[in-house]
Design a protein around this motif. Structure first.
Motif, PDB file in Angstrom:
ATOM      1  N   GLU A  33       0.832  -1.210   0.000  1.00  0.00           N
ATOM      2  CA  GLU A  33       0.000   0.000   0.000  1.00  0.00           C
ATOM      3  C   GLU A  33       0.863   1.255   0.000  1.00  0.00           C
ATOM      4  OE1 GLU A  33      -3.769   1.924   2.472  1.00  0.00           O
ATOM      5  OE2 GLU A  33      -2.987  -0.056   3.003  1.00  0.00           O
ATOM      6  N   GLU A  34       1.914   1.260   0.830  1.00  0.00           N
ATOM      7  CA  GLU A  34       2.820   2.411   0.853  1.00  0.00           C
ATOM      8  C   GLU A  34       3.529   2.564  -0.498  1.00  0.00           C
ATOM      9  OE1 GLU A  34       3.308   4.614   3.234  1.00  0.00           O
ATOM     10  OE2 GLU A  34       1.997   3.678   4.725  1.00  0.00           O
ATOM     11  N   ALA A  35       3.943   1.449  -1.087  1.00  0.00           N
ATOM     12  CA  ALA A  35       4.626   1.501  -2.383  1.00  0.00           C
ATOM     13  C   ALA A  35       3.707   2.074  -3.457  1.00  0.00           C
ATOM     14  CB  ALA A  35       5.102   0.098  -2.779  1.00  0.00           C
ATOM     15  N   ALA A  36       2.444   1.663  -3.450  1.00  0.00           N
ATOM     16  CA  ALA A  36       1.494   2.189  -4.431  1.00  0.00           C
ATOM     17  C   ALA A  36       1.299   3.689  -4.255  1.00  0.00           C
ATOM     18  CB  ALA A  36       0.157   1.453  -4.305  1.00  0.00           C
ATOM     19  N   GLN A  37       1.221   4.144  -3.013  1.00  0.00           N
ATOM     20  CA  GLN A  37       1.020   5.574  -2.758  1.00  0.00           C
ATOM     21  C   GLN A  37       2.238   6.391  -3.191  1.00  0.00           C
ATOM     22  OE1 GLN A  37       0.014   5.655   1.407  1.00  0.00           O
ATOM     23  NE2 GLN A  37      -2.062   4.930   1.071  1.00  0.00           N
ATOM     24  N   VAL A  38       3.430   5.907  -2.870  1.00  0.00           N
ATOM     25  CA  VAL A  38       4.641   6.619  -3.288  1.00  0.00           C
ATOM     26  C   VAL A  38       4.727   6.660  -4.811  1.00  0.00           C
ATOM     27  CG1 VAL A  38       7.165   6.550  -3.293  1.00  0.00           C
ATOM     28  CG2 VAL A  38       5.916   6.138  -1.167  1.00  0.00           C
ATOM     29  N   LEU A  39       4.406   5.546  -5.446  1.00  0.00           N
ATOM     30  CA  LEU A  39       4.455   5.480  -6.901  1.00  0.00           C
ATOM     31  C   LEU A  39       3.498   6.485  -7.532  1.00  0.00           C
ATOM     32  CD1 LEU A  39       6.113   3.814  -8.835  1.00  0.00           C
ATOM     33  CD2 LEU A  39       4.310   2.096  -8.862  1.00  0.00           C
ATOM     34  N   ILE A  40       2.304   6.589  -6.981  1.00  0.00           N
ATOM     35  CA  ILE A  40       1.314   7.533  -7.526  1.00  0.00           C
ATOM     36  C   ILE A  40       1.794   8.969  -7.387  1.00  0.00           C
ATOM     37  CG2 ILE A  40      -0.992   8.473  -7.143  1.00  0.00           C
ATOM     38  CD1 ILE A  40      -1.820   5.615  -6.314  1.00  0.00           C
ATOM     39  N   VAL A  41       2.334   9.294  -6.225  1.00  0.00           N
ATOM     40  CA  VAL A  41       2.783  10.676  -5.995  1.00  0.00           C
ATOM     41  C   VAL A  41       3.949  11.021  -6.910  1.00  0.00           C
ATOM     42  CG1 VAL A  41       3.717  12.277  -4.294  1.00  0.00           C
ATOM     43  CG2 VAL A  41       1.953  10.653  -3.614  1.00  0.00           C
ATOM     44  N   THR A  42       4.886  10.110  -7.064  1.00  0.00           N
ATOM     45  CA  THR A  42       6.038  10.410  -7.927  1.00  0.00           C
ATOM     46  C   THR A  42       5.631  10.499  -9.396  1.00  0.00           C
ATOM     47  OG1 THR A  42       6.538   8.036  -7.984  1.00  0.00           O
ATOM     48  CG2 THR A  42       7.746   9.384  -6.388  1.00  0.00           C
ATOM     49  N   LEU A  43       4.535   9.855  -9.772  1.00  0.00           N
ATOM     50  CA  LEU A  43       4.052   9.919 -11.152  1.00  0.00           C
ATOM     51  C   LEU A  43       3.073  11.063 -11.366  1.00  0.00           C
ATOM     52  CD1 LEU A  43       3.460   6.107 -11.809  1.00  0.00           C
ATOM     53  CD2 LEU A  43       5.301   7.539 -12.732  1.00  0.00           C
ATOM     54  N   ASP A  44       2.883  11.889 -10.346  1.00  0.00           N
ATOM     55  CA  ASP A  44       1.970  13.033 -10.481  1.00  0.00           C
ATOM     56  C   ASP A  44       2.670  14.112 -11.286  1.00  0.00           C
ATOM     57  OD1 ASP A  44      -0.139  14.735 -10.241  1.00  0.00           O
ATOM     58  OD2 ASP A  44       0.340  15.391  -8.211  1.00  0.00           O
ATOM     59  N   HIS A  45       2.577  13.979 -12.578  1.00  0.00           N
ATOM     60  CA  HIS A  45       3.344  14.816 -13.493  1.00  0.00           C
ATOM     61  C   HIS A  45       2.439  15.261 -14.613  1.00  0.00           C
ATOM     62  CE1 HIS A  45       6.738  16.205 -15.901  1.00  0.00           C
ATOM     63  NE2 HIS A  45       6.316  15.461 -16.908  1.00  0.00           N
TER      64      HIS A  45
ATOM     65  N   GLN B  39       2.142  -7.887 -19.421  1.00  0.00           N
ATOM     66  CA  GLN B  39       1.304  -8.968 -18.898  1.00  0.00           C
ATOM     67  C   GLN B  39       1.447  -9.071 -17.383  1.00  0.00           C
ATOM     68  OE1 GLN B  39      -0.828 -10.593 -20.683  1.00  0.00           O
ATOM     69  NE2 GLN B  39      -1.546 -12.038 -19.138  1.00  0.00           N
ATOM     70  N   PHE B  40       2.668  -8.933 -16.897  1.00  0.00           N
ATOM     71  CA  PHE B  40       2.916  -8.978 -15.451  1.00  0.00           C
ATOM     72  C   PHE B  40       2.172  -7.849 -14.735  1.00  0.00           C
ATOM     73  CE2 PHE B  40       5.592  -7.070 -12.077  1.00  0.00           C
ATOM     74  CZ  PHE B  40       5.502  -8.071 -11.121  1.00  0.00           C
ATOM     75  N   ILE B  41       2.245  -6.640 -15.285  1.00  0.00           N
ATOM     76  CA  ILE B  41       1.589  -5.493 -14.657  1.00  0.00           C
ATOM     77  C   ILE B  41       0.076  -5.655 -14.687  1.00  0.00           C
ATOM     78  CG2 ILE B  41       1.196  -3.011 -14.848  1.00  0.00           C
ATOM     79  CD1 ILE B  41       4.046  -2.768 -15.987  1.00  0.00           C
ATOM     80  N   LEU B  42      -0.466  -6.011 -15.858  1.00  0.00           N
ATOM     81  CA  LEU B  42      -1.917  -6.119 -15.992  1.00  0.00           C
ATOM     82  C   LEU B  42      -2.475  -7.234 -15.117  1.00  0.00           C
ATOM     83  CD1 LEU B  42      -4.520  -5.220 -17.339  1.00  0.00           C
ATOM     84  CD2 LEU B  42      -3.979  -6.715 -19.275  1.00  0.00           C
TER      85      LEU B  42
ATOM     86  N   LEU C 234      -6.488   1.963  -8.846  1.00  0.00           N
ATOM     87  CA  LEU C 234      -7.150   2.587  -9.993  1.00  0.00           C
ATOM     88  C   LEU C 234      -6.369   3.799 -10.487  1.00  0.00           C
ATOM     89  CD1 LEU C 234     -10.934   2.386  -8.995  1.00  0.00           C
ATOM     90  CD2 LEU C 234      -9.699   1.003 -10.670  1.00  0.00           C
ATOM     91  N   VAL C 235      -5.859   4.602  -9.552  1.00  0.00           N
ATOM     92  CA  VAL C 235      -5.058   5.761  -9.958  1.00  0.00           C
ATOM     93  C   VAL C 235      -3.785   5.302 -10.654  1.00  0.00           C
ATOM     94  CG1 VAL C 235      -3.825   7.805  -9.146  1.00  0.00           C
ATOM     95  CG2 VAL C 235      -5.997   7.171  -8.087  1.00  0.00           C
ATOM     96  N   LEU C 236      -3.148   4.247 -10.133  1.00  0.00           N
ATOM     97  CA  LEU C 236      -1.943   3.716 -10.768  1.00  0.00           C
ATOM     98  C   LEU C 236      -2.250   3.196 -12.167  1.00  0.00           C
ATOM     99  CD1 LEU C 236       1.021   2.892 -10.687  1.00  0.00           C
ATOM    100  CD2 LEU C 236       0.349   0.791  -9.509  1.00  0.00           C
ATOM    101  N   PHE C 237      -3.364   2.501 -12.324  1.00  0.00           N
ATOM    102  CA  PHE C 237      -3.748   1.994 -13.644  1.00  0.00           C
ATOM    103  C   PHE C 237      -3.986   3.159 -14.606  1.00  0.00           C
ATOM    104  CE2 PHE C 237      -6.924   0.520 -16.732  1.00  0.00           C
ATOM    105  CZ  PHE C 237      -6.281  -0.594 -17.235  1.00  0.00           C
ATOM    106  N   TRP C 238      -4.610   4.220 -14.113  1.00  0.00           N
ATOM    107  CA  TRP C 238      -4.823   5.409 -14.947  1.00  0.00           C
ATOM    108  C   TRP C 238      -3.488   6.005 -15.389  1.00  0.00           C
ATOM    109  CZ3 TRP C 238      -8.125   8.133 -17.711  1.00  0.00           C
ATOM    110  CH2 TRP C 238      -7.812   9.458 -18.014  1.00  0.00           C
TER     111      TRP C 238
END
Length: 685
Positions: free
Chosen positions: A281-293, A338-341, A371-375
């Motif tokens: 969960e923490e990894a997903a949140q950090v990933l989303i914030v760093t991709l906020d571009h 395929q791994f990601i999906l 969902l945000v990461l998938f977007w």
């Protein structure tokens, strides 16, 4: 030292800090070491023993002491990163400093006078071997971020060491190639390290601190320049961070490789602690914030309004480069896609799992982050989007999204989840493959409080959309045109709608085409246009298999007669508008087409108290649908009961959309998703 003594000593140190009125020198190690060297406090202890009121008091009354505390804590993290945290005491100091900074930083960010503190060079905070006040001095924020990045790849602390752990042969942190220490197998890394829950806990502490650093934007007033970047994220995702690539890969692989069910042993989540889920969960949140571009800053718009992105481009994009976005856009191998999906679909489907034993399977709670990461993945990597659309697994994404949309439709606190879910479907619906995939029969019975039906995934989509429109809260009204645009986009490919789905579409048309609703706001007629366009597409391209829809249209021909004879003179319009002010008749749901909900379903969470809530009357029974209406000589209908409706004033469609057979491209909706200047009325009480 016992746990109780450790907490007591830590609390004493906090009290000394809050009661001292004179500045404490940074060289007074005996005082400052009380906060991290002689204690073993958990993050819960730190939050309990350092009250918010005391942090604010120190900030106001002894600002120099708070500044020194932050500087000394960062200094300890930097020292730990440089030394490699070989001893247990060093590791404990790093963890204590991380927890203390996680607690204190928000109170620095909330004060406008302190916002520049971490971006100023503190005397004595220069680089190792550099001048204190010279050009080599780094801002405190940069030192902190680089130390966190180093510590996230520290052997025997957050990653498994490749050598025997001895002081003599300890790996030099500065010569270490962190790409060999990626946390999980997946994209760009084939080796799966041995799980170590201690490493997971340490990573989680550092990621929490990283998220806290990134959170400064939450405390800033809205900026007139919407394109302003977060300096913490900008620096962390720049070339200054030598661990950017392995960290991005570690975060992505950790999320996508996580399987909360495991071997499927019932109730295993109650017998064993899962240390991986909080990390994921923490990894997903950090990933989303760093991709906020903002992709507009690094990509030029194409003819259809989309952006080219940086995927596989040879030329470097202009402006500051976000390495996380760059790496994401350059993923291109099909096995990686395929791994990601598969990973995201598995996690999104987890809350939908049904077992014979109640509550025997672990259910995750971070689907909104997924969902945000998938977007983000679809937005920054068009090759991934095309892979999703051509894959049959796209339905494994669709069904969970529809489930979450249906479940959140009455909860005001989850309106953001509704927006991101609808926008993902809007993005997918613009492609032919998505519409074709919807014809696959829907056999997996996910428990949703929708009518039981036998049909395809297209039927499921229409039934859920009908439920959202008719029983969602008022703040969802701006999404109505997006929902109907999705229906229009996929309508040319729908081979056979069920009777339930056909009746739902006609029910929406009946509600949206009432005279008073059409004249209540300038843009209300768009909703009718969308439905008529969908009917035209189905009849023109898929007539043979859609007898149910054609039959429903014939049965409700009175609605079309009414549309064909709308009043145009002011007195008639005024009379129609007056009709909505009459109190609605009480309509029983007996004989409704709603029918029983699916087994195991539960109603959507109620809206917050005191908020306006919409509801649509029951879908008429079969006798109402087949009633005979006559058109008189003057063009008006006889024996047609007017729908007594009431208005509500909140929300509006997002933006005007042009009607065309090819998918109504989604960019205008996405860009204006949060700006709704007017508030039309609702066609239901």
């Amino acid at each position: 030292m016992g746990s109780a003594d450790s907490k007591l000593n830590f609390r004493k140190a906090v009290i000394q800090l809050t009661t001292k009125t004179q500045p404490v020198e940074a060289t007074d190690d005996a005082f400052w070491d009380q906060f991290w060297a002689d204690t073993a406090t958990s993050v819960q202890d730190v939050f309990a023993l350092v009250p918010a009121a005391e942090i604010r008091a120190v900030r106001e009354e002894s600002p120099s002491n708070l500044a020194t505390l932050c500087y000394k804590a960062v200094e300890k993290l930097v020292q730990g990163a440089e030394s490699g945290c070989h001893s247990e005491k060093e590791k404990q100091i790093v963890l204590n400093c991380s927890r203390l900074l996680t607690r204190v930083l928000p109170y620095i960010f909330e004060d406008p006078d302190w916002r520049g503190f971490f971006w100023s060079t503190v005397p004595g905070a220069g680089r190792a071997g550099g001048d204190d006040d010279g050009e080599n001095a780094r801002p405190l924020a940069e030192s902190l971020l680089l130390a966190i990045a180093d510590l996230l790849f520290c052997p025997d602390f957050t990653v498994q060491s490749h050598r025997r752990s001895t002081v003599d042969s300890a790996e030099d942190v500065h010569s270490l190639d962190s790409c060999e220490y990626i946390w999980e197998a997946g994209v760009g890394f084939a080796h799966s390290p041995q799980p170590n829950y201690i490493h997971d806990l340490n990573r989680m502490e550092l990621l929490k601190l990283l998220l806290t650093c990134f959170s400064e934007a939450m405390y800033l007033p809205p900026a007139p320049d919407s394109g302003s970047t977060n300096p913490w994220v900008q620096f962390f995702c720049s070339t200054e961070n030598r661990h950017a690539l392995p960290l991005f890969t570690s975060l992505l692989n950790t999320v996508c490789a996580y399987d909360p069910v495991g071997y499927g042993i019932p109730y295993n989540h109650l017998l064993f602690s899962d240390y991986r889920e909080p990390l994921v969960e923490e990894a997903a949140q950090v990933l989303i914030v760093t991709l906020d571009h903002d992709s507009a800053t690094s990509a030029s718009p194409t003819v259809d309004g989309t952006t080219t992105g940086t995927a596989m481009d040879d030329a470097d994009p202009p402006g500051p480069e976000n390495l996380f976005v760059n790496y994401l856009s350059r993923i291109h191998r099909e096995e990686d896609f395929q791994f990601i999906l598969k990973g995201i679909a598995r996690l999104l489907s987890n809350p939908l799992l049904q077992t014979y034993l109640p509550n025997s399977t672990k259910k995750i709670q971070f689907h909104q982050e997924l969902l945000v990461l998938f977007w983000k993945l679809c937005d920054f990597n068009k090759k991934f989007l095309f892979f999703v659309l051509k894959s049959s697994d796209v339905l494994d994404i669709l069904v969970p999204i529809l489930y979450f949309l249906n479940d959140a439709r009455a909860d005001h606190s989850r309106v953001g989840l509704m927006h991101i879910g609808v926008f993902i479907l809007l993005l997918l619906s613009g492609e032919r493959n998505f519409g074709v995939r919807l014809n696959k029969p829907y056999s997996v019975r996910v428990p949703m409080d929708i009518p039981v039906f036998t049909g395809t995934h297209a039927d499921l989509l229409i039934v859920v959309f009908h439920k959202i429109i008719t029983s969602g809260h008022q703040r969802l009204q701006p999404l109505f045109d997006c929902l109907l645009t999705i229906v229009v986009n996929v309508s040319p490919y729908l081979k056979s709608l069920s009777m339930v789905a056909a009746n739902k579409l006609l029910h929406l048309l009946e509600a949206f085409s009432t005279t008073w609703f059409l004249f209540s706001a300038a843009q209300n007629h768009h909703l009718v246009f969308f439905l008529l366009e969908a009917f035209n597409n189905i009849i023109q391209y898929q007539f043979d298999g859609n007898s149910n829809l054609v039959y429903a249209i014939i049965r409700k021909r009175s609605v079309f007669h009414q549309l064909a004879n709308l009043p145009a003179d002011p007195p008639a319009i005024h009379k129609a508008l007056q009709r909505r002010r009459r109190p609605p008749e009480s309509l029983s749901r007996t004989g409704s087409q709603e029918g029983a909900s699916m087994e195991g379903s539960r109603p959507a969470a109620p809206a917050e108290p005191g908020t306006l809530k919409t509801s649509l009357v029951a879908t008429p029974g079969i006798d109402k649908l087949t009633e005979k209406s006559q058109v008189s000589e003057d063009g008006t209908l006889r024996s047609l009961e007017p729908m007594s409706q009431q208005s509500s004033a909140e929300g509006s469609p997002a933006a005007e959309a042009s009607l065309a057979f090819r998918p109504l491209i989604h960019q205008p909706y996405l860009r204006g998703a949060g700006l709704y200047p007017t508030s039309p009325v609702s066609p239901w009480p």
